[in-house]
Scaffold this active site. Structure first.
Site, PDB file in Angstrom:
ATOM      1  N   ASP A 117       0.701  -1.183   0.006  1.00  0.00           N
ATOM      2  CA  ASP A 117      -0.076   0.042  -0.059  1.00  0.00           C
ATOM      3  C   ASP A 117       0.970   1.268   0.132  1.00  0.00           C
ATOM      4  O   ASP A 117       1.858   1.312   0.774  1.00  0.00           O
ATOM      5  CB  ASP A 117      -0.782   0.073   1.167  1.00  0.00           C
ATOM      6  N   HIS A 124      -3.571  14.042   0.809  1.00  0.00           N
ATOM      7  CA  HIS A 124      -3.807  13.101   2.080  1.00  0.00           C
ATOM      8  C   HIS A 124      -2.623  13.270   2.964  1.00  0.00           C
ATOM      9  O   HIS A 124      -2.819  13.451   4.268  1.00  0.00           O
ATOM     10  CB  HIS A 124      -4.097  11.763   1.383  1.00  0.00           C
ATOM     11  N   GLU A 191     -10.269   4.040   3.714  1.00  0.00           N
ATOM     12  CA  GLU A 191      -9.559   4.742   3.017  1.00  0.00           C
ATOM     13  C   GLU A 191     -10.089   4.424   1.270  1.00  0.00           C
ATOM     14  O   GLU A 191      -9.797   3.355   1.142  1.00  0.00           O
ATOM     15  CB  GLU A 191      -7.745   4.480   3.205  1.00  0.00           C
ATOM     16  N   GLU A 193      -9.137   4.191  -2.117  1.00  0.00           N
ATOM     17  CA  GLU A 193      -7.942   3.988  -2.924  1.00  0.00           C
ATOM     18  C   GLU A 193      -8.279   3.257  -4.208  1.00  0.00           C
ATOM     19  O   GLU A 193      -9.466   2.673  -4.490  1.00  0.00           O
ATOM     20  CB  GLU A 193      -6.985   3.206  -2.242  1.00  0.00           C
ATOM     21  N   ASP A 225      -8.988   0.489   2.026  1.00  0.00           N
ATOM     22  CA  ASP A 225      -8.029   0.101   2.918  1.00  0.00           C
ATOM     23  C   ASP A 225      -8.620   0.257   4.259  1.00  0.00           C
ATOM     24  O   ASP A 225      -8.200   1.541   5.013  1.00  0.00           O
ATOM     25  CB  ASP A 225      -6.824   0.963   2.539  1.00  0.00           C
ATOM     26  N   ARG A 229      -8.128   3.678  13.240  1.00  0.00           N
ATOM     27  CA  ARG A 229      -7.259   5.062  13.720  1.00  0.00           C
ATOM     28  C   ARG A 229      -6.686   4.684  14.959  1.00  0.00           C
ATOM     29  O   ARG A 229      -5.416   5.224  15.251  1.00  0.00           O
ATOM     30  CB  ARG A 229      -7.718   6.213  13.321  1.00  0.00           C
ATOM     31  N   GLN A 232      -4.063   2.222  15.161  1.00  0.00           N
ATOM     32  CA  GLN A 232      -2.659   2.462  14.523  1.00  0.00           C
ATOM     33  C   GLN A 232      -2.081   3.648  15.314  1.00  0.00           C
ATOM     34  O   GLN A 232      -0.464   3.473  15.244  1.00  0.00           O
ATOM     35  CB  GLN A 232      -3.394   3.234  13.214  1.00  0.00           C
ATOM     36  N   LYS A 245      -4.674  -2.295  10.083  1.00  0.00           N
ATOM     37  CA  LYS A 245      -4.863  -2.403   8.666  1.00  0.00           C
ATOM     38  C   LYS A 245      -5.155  -3.981   8.255  1.00  0.00           C
ATOM     39  O   LYS A 245      -5.803  -4.053   7.343  1.00  0.00           O
ATOM     40  CB  LYS A 245      -3.589  -1.836   7.787  1.00  0.00           C
ATOM     41  N   THR A 249      -9.043  -5.766   3.562  1.00  0.00           N
ATOM     42  CA  THR A 249      -8.884  -4.780   2.796  1.00  0.00           C
ATOM     43  C   THR A 249      -9.797  -5.365   1.604  1.00  0.00           C
ATOM     44  O   THR A 249      -9.854  -6.405   1.256  1.00  0.00           O
ATOM     45  CB  THR A 249      -7.512  -4.818   2.000  1.00  0.00           C
ATOM     46  N   GLU A 352     -10.011  12.524   7.474  1.00  0.00           N
ATOM     47  CA  GLU A 352      -9.717  13.908   6.905  1.00  0.00           C
ATOM     48  C   GLU A 352     -11.090  14.673   6.958  1.00  0.00           C
ATOM     49  O   GLU A 352     -11.177  15.686   7.190  1.00  0.00           O
ATOM     50  CB  GLU A 352      -9.083  13.709   5.536  1.00  0.00           C
TER      51      GLU A 352
END
Lengths: 403, 403
Positions: A117, A124, A191, A193, A225, A229, A232, A245, A249, A352
């Site tokens: 990834d 971002h 996420e 992607e 993804d 948080r 993480q 993660k 996925t 975000e």
């Protein structure tokens, strides 16, 4: 069931023809299909009926044999399938091999070898930097403009669209907590992607040049993804994200061949820093793609990230990933990194969009800082195709189950 | 060729019997073998000749079928192979199926699914912290004593002992450089580790408890996590090591089943911090292993890292890796992280042995801060076995080729 009579401009018309793997109700056998409108064509059966030499490549439970076959074969197969679904002379022959999408089960379309990834959206990276290092000066780290930052993820937990996502448990520790606590993640995120699927392998000890991107990469897929948080934040120093993660996925059931996206190729954003020769794409053909992504949460569009804004291209990512001699295998998958554009409504993660929970989204069914159990996230996208027709990408969707 | 007449105390005697995959000269067919002294027994041929029901499981080009079969079968196969090489009644039957090690080609013994690497030696973590964050106060990061830090590596570049290691190229940038430069790594290093091989998969969305370690893990191997320190220093913030590691990881040709290491089980070091329940091994059977590793550079022993000093055990690593619901697959490989003991001559990397190049090693063939082209690194190890006999682990060796 009129596959030949699709409305003009259908984003899954014969100009598109993404590949997937399906099975029929009550049958365990999986085989390769191509999507046309809301139908799936049994590609192997059609190829056999039309006497194609590639039928055996398609009568497989995954796309891997086709992926490994290389660009010349990819073009031949695509050409013959395009003919099969457009030439009126073939209509009677292939019509029996169409199945309504709603009647088949779609499977993970390829066996994933390694999963990497990246982190290639400047917007971002700047947003994440500003959120996590508010006093860090320049929100972009010093290496970011010199190489596409990436890391390996867990190939074994790549799942197909529609697979339920069980909320992961793990350790988290707020700066004010004395010790970490254990439990289901309370900051579960997405996420948005794009994932690139490697077809042709490369030898260990060699590298793949920028210009060879389309000899190795077969196609692309939307990719979510999923990211915890809170897990993480506690685990990622110094070796990067791991359990935040690795629980899941999601990818689409449909792989769009690069050949369907010729009209979507664009020049990436201007390079603000000089690049080392192996990454310098000033003189190569454009390797950006104009994909218009849409992120829906429980049916409400919350973001529209533009893939054309990605700083690093998939060709640069491939060149970087192999410049140390690492080999490619058929089925390698690499994600672009979260796609975020310059505008607020173009951000590809809740992190975000809600600025780490500070500004929750207001949805008809309530406020959202991060994902709640039962939430359904759906990524969809389209790209400009021949003559202004859209090329639809297969959606990737997942519902959050309590952990 | 007297396999039954091994000298007493041979570390590869019938108490050991590690598994590998070999082929005979001029033949392309690969099959499972077990090592006895300096001989390889064709395990499938012997099993067939003795009427074992497991012969088909061994007549394979990789160990994966055996790995997937589970602990009951692992025990049965081991018991029957032990009988085959110790019962004089079988001698005439099995003797034709022995081949001298020097006459066969050894292959990567299993197909690697996902590869994860941990960071579980406190001494290594403290050394690395002190080297890279000299002004950082406590050299151990706050999360280190609460969870086994780990990350995913590249499964496709795991290679068998004996494979030449091509020096990787990549970007590096010293703090004093204005911009990164590209070229072959000038700080190529080793990491002496132990790798654990998963046999029995687990379902996605479930976790594996500490006590189920030996139901899932088949065995272990020495592992060299080759590392390019200069590439690593420039790329690893914020998502961890990537190209600094992905060019190659070497494993032994021999997988030692956990059953051969029953006498080597030890209690891990005292836990200095309270552990969350899923990691708390105070009440479980000991999951540490007393493996005495030796690191040789061009034939000179430069370090003797003791695996018994590892803070986090392989059982804790497995529990952690799956606590978020990530599934296991047959062939998953996870590394312990660099094994470094408390003493200077027990450090498992050149980074630590030379303190980042400050104190080069003095070898008969010159000084070494990091690896030079032509250097050969060999990891070997033994563990206490039944009655004081040693259990030898298969060595892992690699020679550096110019990049």
């Amino acid at each position: 069931m009129p596959p030949f009579d699709l409305p003009e401009g259908d984003p899954f018309g014969p100009h598109n023809l993404p590949y997937g793997v399906f099975s029929l109700p009550g049958a365990s056998e999986r085989t390769v299909g191509v999507r046309l409108g809301d139908q799936v064509l049994d590609a192997a059966a059609a190829a056999r009926a039309l006497g194609s030499p590639h039928a055996a490549l398609l009568a497989r439970p995954t796309l891997n044999a086709l992926l490994a076959a290389g660009r010349t074969t990819w073009s031949e197969v695509r050409r013959s399938l395009t003919e099969a679904v457009t030439d009126p002379a073939h209509r009677a022959t292939v019509e029996p091999f169409f199945h309504p999408l709603s009647a088949v089960t779609l499977h993970l379309p390829f066996e994933v070898a390694d999963y990497v990834d990246f982190y290639s959206s400047e917007h971002h990276a700047r947003n994440a930097g500003a959120i996590f290092r508010p006093d860090g000066g320049d929100s972009l780290l010093p290496n970011w403009k010199h190489l596409p930052i990436g890391y390996h993820g867990r190939a074994g937990t790549v799942v197909v669209s529609g697979t339920e996502i069980v909320r992961p448990s793990g350790q988290r520790k707020a700066p004010t907590d004395a010790a970490p606590v254990f439990g289901p993640s309370v900051r579960l995120d997405i996420e948005a992607e794009v994932g690139f699927v490697v077809g042709v392998p490369s030898a260990h000890g060699t590298s793949v040049a920028l210009g060879d991107f389309r000899e190795h990469v077969f196609g692309l897929t939307l990719l979510n993804d999923w990211s915890a948080r809170d897990i993480q934040a506690w685990e990622y120093v110094p070796l990067g994200p791991f359990l935040a993660k690795s629980f899941a996925t999601s990818v689409s059931a449909w792989i769009t061949p690069l050949e369907a996206l010729e009209d979507a190729r664009v020049t990436p954003p201007e390079r603000t820093h000089p690049l080392l020769p192996y990454l310098d794409d000033a003189a190569t053909e454009p390797a950006g793609y104009d994909l218009r992504i849409s992120v829906a949460l429980n049916g409400h569009v919350v973001s529209e990230p533009p893939f054309s804004s990605m700083y690093w291209t998939a060709a640069q990512q491939l060149a970087h990933m192999t410049v140390n001699g690492a080999s490619l295998r058929t089925g390698d998958l690499y994600g672009s990194g979260t796609v975020s554009g310059p505008h607020e409504h173009e951000r590809g993660s809740l992190l975000e969009l809600t600025w780490n929970g500070r500004d929750p989204l207001e949805l008809p069914d309530g406020k959202r800082a991060f994902l709640e159990d039962g939430d359904v996230v759906t990524l969809s996208a389209w790209a400009p195709g021949p003559g202004g027709v859209r090329v639809g990408l297969g959606e990737v969707s997942g519902r959050i189950a309590a952990g």
